[in-house]
Design a protein around this motif. Structure first.
Motif, short mmCIF file in Angstrom:
data_model
loop_
_atom_site.label_atom_id
_atom_site.label_comp_id
_atom_site.label_asym_id
_atom_site.label_seq_id
_atom_site.Cartn_x
_atom_site.Cartn_y
_atom_site.Cartn_z
N LYS A 42 0.85 -1.19 0.00
CA LYS A 42 0.00 0.00 0.00
C LYS A 42 0.88 1.24 0.00
O LYS A 42 1.99 1.19 0.53
N ARG A 95 5.42 7.09 0.51
CA ARG A 95 5.83 6.10 1.52
C ARG A 95 5.11 4.79 1.25
O ARG A 95 3.92 4.78 0.92
N GLN A 152 4.21 0.70 2.35
CA GLN A 152 4.22 -0.41 3.31
C GLN A 152 3.90 -1.69 2.56
O GLN A 152 2.83 -1.81 1.97
N VAL A 203 2.68 -5.20 2.64
CA VAL A 203 1.87 -5.95 3.61
C VAL A 203 2.10 -7.45 3.49
O VAL A 203 1.66 -8.21 4.35
N MET A 257 1.46 -6.74 12.86
CA MET A 257 1.11 -5.53 13.59
C MET A 257 1.91 -5.45 14.89
O MET A 257 2.40 -4.37 15.27
N LEU A 262 5.41 -4.41 13.81
CA LEU A 262 5.53 -3.02 13.37
C LEU A 262 5.30 -2.04 14.52
O LEU A 262 5.90 -0.96 14.56
N GLY A 306 8.90 -1.81 8.12
CA GLY A 306 8.73 -0.45 8.64
C GLY A 306 10.04 0.21 9.01
O GLY A 306 10.11 0.97 9.97
N GLN A 332 -8.45 -6.37 5.28
CA GLN A 332 -8.20 -5.04 4.73
C GLN A 332 -7.88 -4.05 5.84
O GLN A 332 -6.95 -3.25 5.73
N ALA A 374 -6.63 -4.75 8.69
CA ALA A 374 -5.30 -5.09 9.22
C ALA A 374 -4.22 -4.52 8.32
O ALA A 374 -3.21 -4.00 8.80
N HIS A 375 -4.42 -4.56 7.01
CA HIS A 375 -3.45 -4.00 6.09
C HIS A 375 -3.33 -2.49 6.29
O HIS A 375 -2.22 -1.95 6.30
N ASN A 376 -4.46 -1.84 6.48
CA ASN A 376 -4.42 -0.40 6.75
C ASN A 376 -3.65 -0.10 8.02
O ASN A 376 -2.88 0.85 8.09
N GLN A 377 -3.86 -0.94 9.03
CA GLN A 377 -3.17 -0.73 10.29
C GLN A 377 -1.68 -0.99 10.13
O GLN A 377 -0.86 -0.33 10.78
N MET A 378 -1.31 -1.91 9.27
CA MET A 378 0.10 -2.15 9.01
C MET A 378 0.73 -0.93 8.36
O MET A 378 1.86 -0.55 8.68
N LEU A 379 0.01 -0.32 7.45
CA LEU A 379 0.50 0.92 6.83
C LEU A 379 0.68 1.99 7.89
O LEU A 379 1.70 2.68 7.94
N LEU A 431 1.13 1.59 11.18
CA LEU A 431 2.19 1.27 12.15
C LEU A 431 3.58 1.34 11.52
O LEU A 431 4.54 1.71 12.17
N GLY A 432 3.65 0.98 10.25
CA GLY A 432 4.96 0.92 9.62
C GLY A 432 5.43 2.24 9.06
O GLY A 432 6.63 2.51 9.01
N ARG A 433 4.49 3.09 8.65
CA ARG A 433 4.91 4.24 7.86
C ARG A 433 4.36 5.59 8.27
O ARG A 433 4.76 6.61 7.71
N LYS A 434 3.41 5.64 9.20
CA LYS A 434 2.85 6.95 9.53
C LYS A 434 3.52 7.56 10.76
O LYS A 434 4.00 6.86 11.63
N GLU A 481 -0.16 11.53 12.26
CA GLU A 481 -0.96 10.80 11.27
C GLU A 481 -1.67 9.61 11.90
O GLU A 481 -2.82 9.30 11.55
N GLY A 533 -3.48 11.40 6.36
CA GLY A 533 -2.80 10.85 5.19
C GLY A 533 -3.78 10.28 4.18
O GLY A 533 -3.39 9.56 3.27
#
Lengths: 249, 249
Positions: A78, A84, A86, A88, A154, A157, A201, B148, B150-155, B157-160, B164, B241
């Motif tokens: 994503k 930036r 990530q 997944v 999660m 990260l 990350g 989905q 979880a993927h958003n949360q990975m983004l 946690l990893g990149r924001k 954000e 973001g």
DNA sequence: CGCAGCCTTGACCATTATCAACGCTGGTGG
DNA sequence: CCACCAGCGTTGATAATGGTCAAGGCTGCG
């Protein structure tokens, strides 16, 4: 983009693995299907050959296709508006692409290496699902595993240090190799350092530095840029936070 | 631990929502079931009342039960051996607990507030699934949405960044409120700052500081410790973001 | 052989964590 | 009814982890 599609190369003669070329039946969701199920599945799938860097799915596009990876490797990621990234997940043969999909793809997927996939139209696949409850159950099972993996990521990260992240990543790859019947000592890294970084990350530089530190400690040995061997598996999983969580000697 | 279980309080008379007390039928996976399906479902479920802090599920325990939250809120989390915690999700009425489950729970779940849940034995539930393909499809759909998320949360946690993350969190809660029919301006925060921190991969102090900054900027207004109103929704989603990703005025 | 892309290493910096002190709030018992 | 206490939240000072910027090395392909 300009994928070479071998339409109906997936035709199957009843005994063979699905997709003709598909060598991953035992790994994939196809494994629950009886021969007639396979034949029907084959009738609605293309066999897609992809090359390095090829885009299979683009975030935001209408979600028309689902994929079953049969060879090679794929990165699923994503993006934020400013670039930036990530990652997944990395997909390998037997993995399913498109479970976490609504009307539009919520992620992009690109080939990490050359490879191939069974490609299904979502619409026909849906119908197939309704006819094959076993297949639906298998997908639910797989989704459940993916959800667990996402939760683990999660945790990684959100709460792990750089060393713990890399150690976890390597330990995961080793475990995957073991599950696939390998020894789990030598690991292939088809992805670049930047991709590892975007998965964990971190930045490329940090991945590089941490790798060096693990190498210096004798935990791993680099065989080449894209393969390494695990010299001290116990120490690695300790560093990964699977055991004591405090791996400082 | 010592949950008050009202066995078969879930009995349903055909017209009512499942579980008797369950007011969340339209929110939950139950919504796909016809009345006779509901009656059968009720027959295999308990209605569990839980109080603040009560443990519903403990990581590592045999996964015997699944839950459908009908009232209150729940935190789902994973721990590292040294106590670091990652909250992987907050559950509210209509949410399902236990999708990402193998033989043993891979997470813990605790009541954030008092509430209630329909509780199913996994074994009987499995049988139910086989009899109700619609239910299975609904669960697959839900698993897909969770993946989905979880993927958003990975983004996240990893990149924001910290700002954000908090902005995304508040925007998510607002969106959830809107989906539930609310105005999406006033947000309830049943969780503590520490729990928000453990969800966003931050510390309590950082959550507090960032909240203050948002307050000073006039983006949000604190109504009490556990509720706030969003004064500038557009700026909030920008900070999250979702739009330009660069919300520095 | 040379170039381009990737990787590594170093110096410095920024964001966020840590440590610490203090304030608020809600519940309880005198 | 008020005072106290415990837990949570806020704010500040300092520190550390990892990011940024920069330079140089390796590798593989043309």
């Amino acid at each position: 983009m300009t994928a070479k599609i071998e339409a109906l190369a997936c035709a199957v003669d009843g005994r063979l693995d699905p997709c003709g070329l598909c060598t991953a039946r035992h790994l994939s969701v196809c494994s629950v299907l009886a021969d007639d199920g396979l034949r029907r599945l084959s009738a609605i799938s293309d066999h897609q050959i992809f090359t390095t860097g090829e885009i299979l799915v683009r975030e935001g596009d209408p979600a028309t296709n689902l994929f079953n990876i049969t060879a090679g490797s794929v990165r699923v990621y994503k993006l934020l508006p400013d670039g930036r990234r990530q990652i997944v997940g990395f997909l390998f043969p037997g993995d399913f692409l498109g479970l976490a999909t609504g009307d539009r793809y919520a992620f992009s997927a690109e080939a990490l290496t050359g490879g191939s996939a069974c490609r299904f139209l979502k619409k026909t696949y849906r119908r197939m699902l309704a006819e094959q409850p076993d297949l639906e159950a298998a997908l639910l099972d797989r989704a459940s595993h993916e959800l667990q993996a996402a939760h683990n990521q999660m945790l990684l990260l959100g709460r792990k240090t750089a060393v713990e992240r890399l150690a976890s990543f390597l330990a995961d790859l080793a475990a995957r190799d073991r599950r696939a019947g390998g020894p789990g000592r030598v690991i292939q890294l088809p992805m670049t350092r930047a991709e590892i970084a975007d998965y964990l990350g971190l930045t490329t530089e940090t991945v590089s530095r941490v790798t060096s530190r693990l190498k210096t400690r004798g935990v791993i040995r680099l065989l080449s840029l894209h393969s390494l061997s695990i010299e001290k598996p116990a120490e690695l999983s300790e560093l990964a936070g699977l055991d004591a969580g405090d791996g400082d000697a």
